[in-house]
Scaffold this motif. Structure first.
Motif, PDB file in Angstrom:
ATOM      1  N   ARG A  70       0.780  -1.305   0.036  1.00 53.52           N
ATOM      2  CA  ARG A  70      -0.086  -0.091   0.290  1.00 53.52           C
ATOM      3  C   ARG A  70       0.945   1.246  -0.010  1.00 53.52           C
ATOM      4  NH1 ARG A  70      -3.421  -2.368   4.503  1.00 53.52           N
ATOM      5  NH2 ARG A  70      -4.924  -3.619   3.453  1.00 53.52           N
ATOM      6  N   ARG A  96       3.904   1.584  -1.158  1.00 55.75           N
ATOM      7  CA  ARG A  96       4.641   1.527  -2.474  1.00 55.75           C
ATOM      8  C   ARG A  96       3.636   2.341  -3.457  1.00 55.75           C
ATOM      9  NH1 ARG A  96       6.074  -2.442  -6.822  1.00 55.75           N
ATOM     10  NH2 ARG A  96       7.724  -1.406  -7.732  1.00 55.75           N
ATOM     11  N   ARG A  97       2.144   1.761  -3.577  1.00 51.06           N
ATOM     12  CA  ARG A  97       1.313   2.021  -4.360  1.00 51.06           C
ATOM     13  C   ARG A  97       0.939   3.838  -4.385  1.00 51.06           C
ATOM     14  NH1 ARG A  97      -3.565  -0.467  -3.118  1.00 51.06           N
ATOM     15  NH2 ARG A  97      -2.378  -2.315  -3.308  1.00 51.06           N
ATOM     16  N   GLU A  98       0.864   3.817  -2.943  1.00 48.51           N
ATOM     17  CA  GLU A  98       0.608   5.487  -2.688  1.00 48.51           C
ATOM     18  C   GLU A  98       1.815   6.359  -3.133  1.00 48.51           C
ATOM     19  OE1 GLU A  98      -1.193   8.537  -1.553  1.00 48.51           O
ATOM     20  OE2 GLU A  98      -2.179   6.615  -1.832  1.00 48.51           O
ATOM     21  N   ARG A  99       3.021   5.940  -2.901  1.00 45.01           N
ATOM     22  CA  ARG A  99       4.100   6.724  -3.250  1.00 45.01           C
ATOM     23  C   ARG A  99       4.095   6.919  -5.008  1.00 45.01           C
ATOM     24  NH1 ARG A  99       7.319   3.894   0.574  1.00 45.01           N
ATOM     25  NH2 ARG A  99       7.877   2.490  -1.096  1.00 45.01           N
ATOM     26  N   ARG A 100       3.824   5.688  -5.678  1.00 50.93           N
ATOM     27  CA  ARG A 100       3.965   5.921  -7.166  1.00 50.93           C
ATOM     28  C   ARG A 100       2.631   6.725  -7.430  1.00 50.93           C
ATOM     29  NH1 ARG A 100       5.217   0.706 -10.323  1.00 50.93           N
ATOM     30  NH2 ARG A 100       6.542   2.099 -10.989  1.00 50.93           N
ATOM     31  N   ARG A 101       1.567   6.504  -6.851  1.00 54.75           N
ATOM     32  CA  ARG A 101       0.536   7.389  -7.394  1.00 54.75           C
ATOM     33  C   ARG A 101       0.754   8.949  -7.144  1.00 54.75           C
ATOM     34  NH1 ARG A 101      -3.678   9.829  -4.845  1.00 54.75           N
ATOM     35  NH2 ARG A 101      -3.100   9.100  -2.942  1.00 54.75           N
ATOM     36  N   ARG A 102       1.453   9.352  -5.956  1.00 56.68           N
ATOM     37  CA  ARG A 102       1.648  10.575  -5.869  1.00 56.68           C
ATOM     38  C   ARG A 102       2.858  11.084  -6.750  1.00 56.68           C
ATOM     39  NH1 ARG A 102       2.645  10.427   0.713  1.00 56.68           N
ATOM     40  NH2 ARG A 102       0.159  10.251   1.183  1.00 56.68           N
ATOM     41  N   GLY A 146       3.175  10.051  -9.802  1.00 51.19           N
ATOM     42  CA  GLY A 146       2.412   9.992 -11.093  1.00 51.19           C
ATOM     43  C   GLY A 146       1.733  11.514 -11.194  1.00 51.19           C
ATOM     44  N   ARG A 147       1.262  12.094  -9.975  1.00 50.09           N
ATOM     45  CA  ARG A 147       0.625  13.325 -10.101  1.00 50.09           C
ATOM     46  C   ARG A 147       1.797  14.426 -10.336  1.00 50.09           C
ATOM     47  NH1 ARG A 147      -2.967  13.283  -4.983  1.00 50.09           N
ATOM     48  NH2 ARG A 147      -4.398  11.756  -5.235  1.00 50.09           N
TER      49      ARG A 147
END
Length: 83
Positions: A70, A72-78, A80-81
């Motif tokens: 979770r 890691r996914r959150e860091r990649r989502r941020r 990407g923004r």
């Protein structure tokens, strides 16, 4: 989320432990003591040692593999923004 309980260690002062060992050596049935008197004495020592349970500390911990994914996914989502 998993909740674990941690209780404080139940350690007695060294003087109290030494007093119990000395009493047990002197009154133990294998050392010539009276078995009924020894049993009564053990109950006394156990009652004396019993104290109310310490405060329970709740420790909340994430579930290891899922929490790491979770994060890691959150860091990649941020990230990407930002692109």
């Amino acid at each position: 989320m998993r909740v674990t309980e941690r209780r404080p260690a139940r350690t007695r002062p060294a003087a109290e432990r030494a007093a119990f060992r000395a009493w047990a050596r002197a009154h133990h049935p294998d050392a010539g003591g009276d078995p009924a008197e020894f049993a009564a004495g053990l109950q006394h020592w156990r009652r004396r040692a019993a104290r109310p349970a310490g405060e329970v500390v709740l420790v909340r911990r994430g579930r290891w593999p899922l929490s790491a994914l979770r994060r890691r996914r959150e860091r990649r989502r941020r990230a990407g923004r930002l692109r």
